[in-house]
Scaffold this active site. Structure first.
Site, PDB file in Angstrom:
ATOM      1  N   HIS A   6     -14.653 -34.638  51.187  1.00  0.00           N
ATOM      2  CA  HIS A   6     -13.676 -34.667  52.643  1.00  0.00           C
ATOM      3  C   HIS A   6     -14.601 -34.643  54.465  1.00  0.00           C
ATOM      4  CE1 HIS A   6     -10.072 -37.234  54.918  1.00  0.00           C
ATOM      5  NE2 HIS A   6     -11.062 -36.528  55.564  1.00  0.00           N
ATOM      6  N   GLU A   7     -14.632 -33.434  54.344  1.00  0.00           N
ATOM      7  CA  GLU A   7     -14.926 -32.981  55.603  1.00  0.00           C
ATOM      8  C   GLU A   7     -16.968 -33.292  55.184  1.00  0.00           C
ATOM      9  OE1 GLU A   7     -13.881 -32.590  58.143  1.00  0.00           O
ATOM     10  OE2 GLU A   7     -11.300 -31.752  56.837  1.00  0.00           O
TER      11      GLU A   7
END
Length: 282
Positions: free
Chosen positions: A153-154
């Site tokens: 996600h990051e």
């Protein structure tokens, strides 16, 4: 930045001794995967108003300052720390698939560090500079699959250049800058990007950005052989993390609710085949 997503405060004390950070080089030589299985559309053209090189340079500087602060407070994990080694192992599996989403990522000098803190937090800055806080690993008792979803996600925020887009949109609106003038010379926004580098850790992404990162991260993790179902269990854990200030701060910028979980559940079947193929080939 999303920071998985709250801005880090002064790094808290830790018994760890300061040591040189481990630099993780991106894997090379792997064939580009097939077309994306998740539907996130094209990245915004607005991001081009801010030079990527400028923002990435600012990110490197801010990341370095954060590590120095953590090192001074003995909160930076040493190279041999088992949790840091765990993060490196997961990152090494994810990185080879990043270039498909952003060609610049093939040349980023990826770096992963671990900071001792009760904060439920993690982030990836432009240019591939990643940090996890021990709180997100320990308080949520994340499995490797769930860590991969956080990291994916990051990474996706950086790959999709959400910070670059956010700065471009905000500054173009605030200053009334015209697209035509920027096409002739990017000086104004380029200077702004450099000056705003110190704010990269405080940028807040839109719900659209968050959805984008959820789905791109889900696919990255699946291609690397991490169970897609972990995206759902991760956000269920996030929704239950209401016992401390750090957890609440995290959830204020990364709200976990039925809509987010439902969207992930709908997309898990789309990448399940990628995961199964990765497991067979692994």
């Amino acid at each position: 930045m999303c920071l998985f997503c709250p801005a880090p405060t002064a790094a808290p004390s830790s018994p760890w001794s300061a040591r040189r950070a481990f630099l993780l080089a991106a894997g090379a030589g792997i064939a580009a995967p097939a077309l994306a299985q998740v539907d996130v559309g094209a990245a915004s053209g607005m991001r081009r108003l801010v030079p990527a090189e400028t923002l990435e340079t600012s990110a490197v500087q801010q990341y370095g300052q954060l590590l120095e602060q953590a090192r001074a407070q003995r909160a930076l994990a040493p190279a041999g720390h088992p949790q840091l080694q765990r993060l490196h192992a997961i990152a090494r599996r994810l990185i080879p698939y990043t270039g498909t989403w952003n060609d610049r990522a093939r040349h980023w000098r990826w770096e992963v560090n671990l900071i001792g803190s009760k904060q439920i937090n993690a982030f990836c800055m432009p240019g591939g500079k990643i940090a996890f806080y021990t709180g997100i690993l320990e308080q949520l008792q994340l499995t490797d699959d769930e860590v991969a979803m956080v990291m994916g996600h990051e990474m996706a925020h950086a790959l999709r250049e959400h910070a670059r887009e956010r700065i471009a949109k905000t500054q173009a609106t605030n200053l009334g800058l015209r697209l035509g003038s920027q096409l002739l010379g990017l000086g104004d926004l380029g200077n702004l990007a450099a000056s705003l580098g110190g704010q990269l850790l405080t940028l807040k992404f839109s719900r659209s950005d968050e959805s984008d990162a959820d789905l791109v991260g889900l696919e990255l993790a699946a291609r690397a052989g991490f169970a897609p179902s972990a995206a759902v269990s991760l956000w269920r854990k996030m929704g239950q993390a209401t016992g401390g200030k750090e957890g609440l701060a995290f959830l204020s910028t990364h709200p976990s609710g039925p809509e987010r979980i439902r969207e992930l559940q709908q997309n898990v079947p789309k990448v399940q085949g990628l995961y199964e193929a990765a497991r067979q080939n692994g």
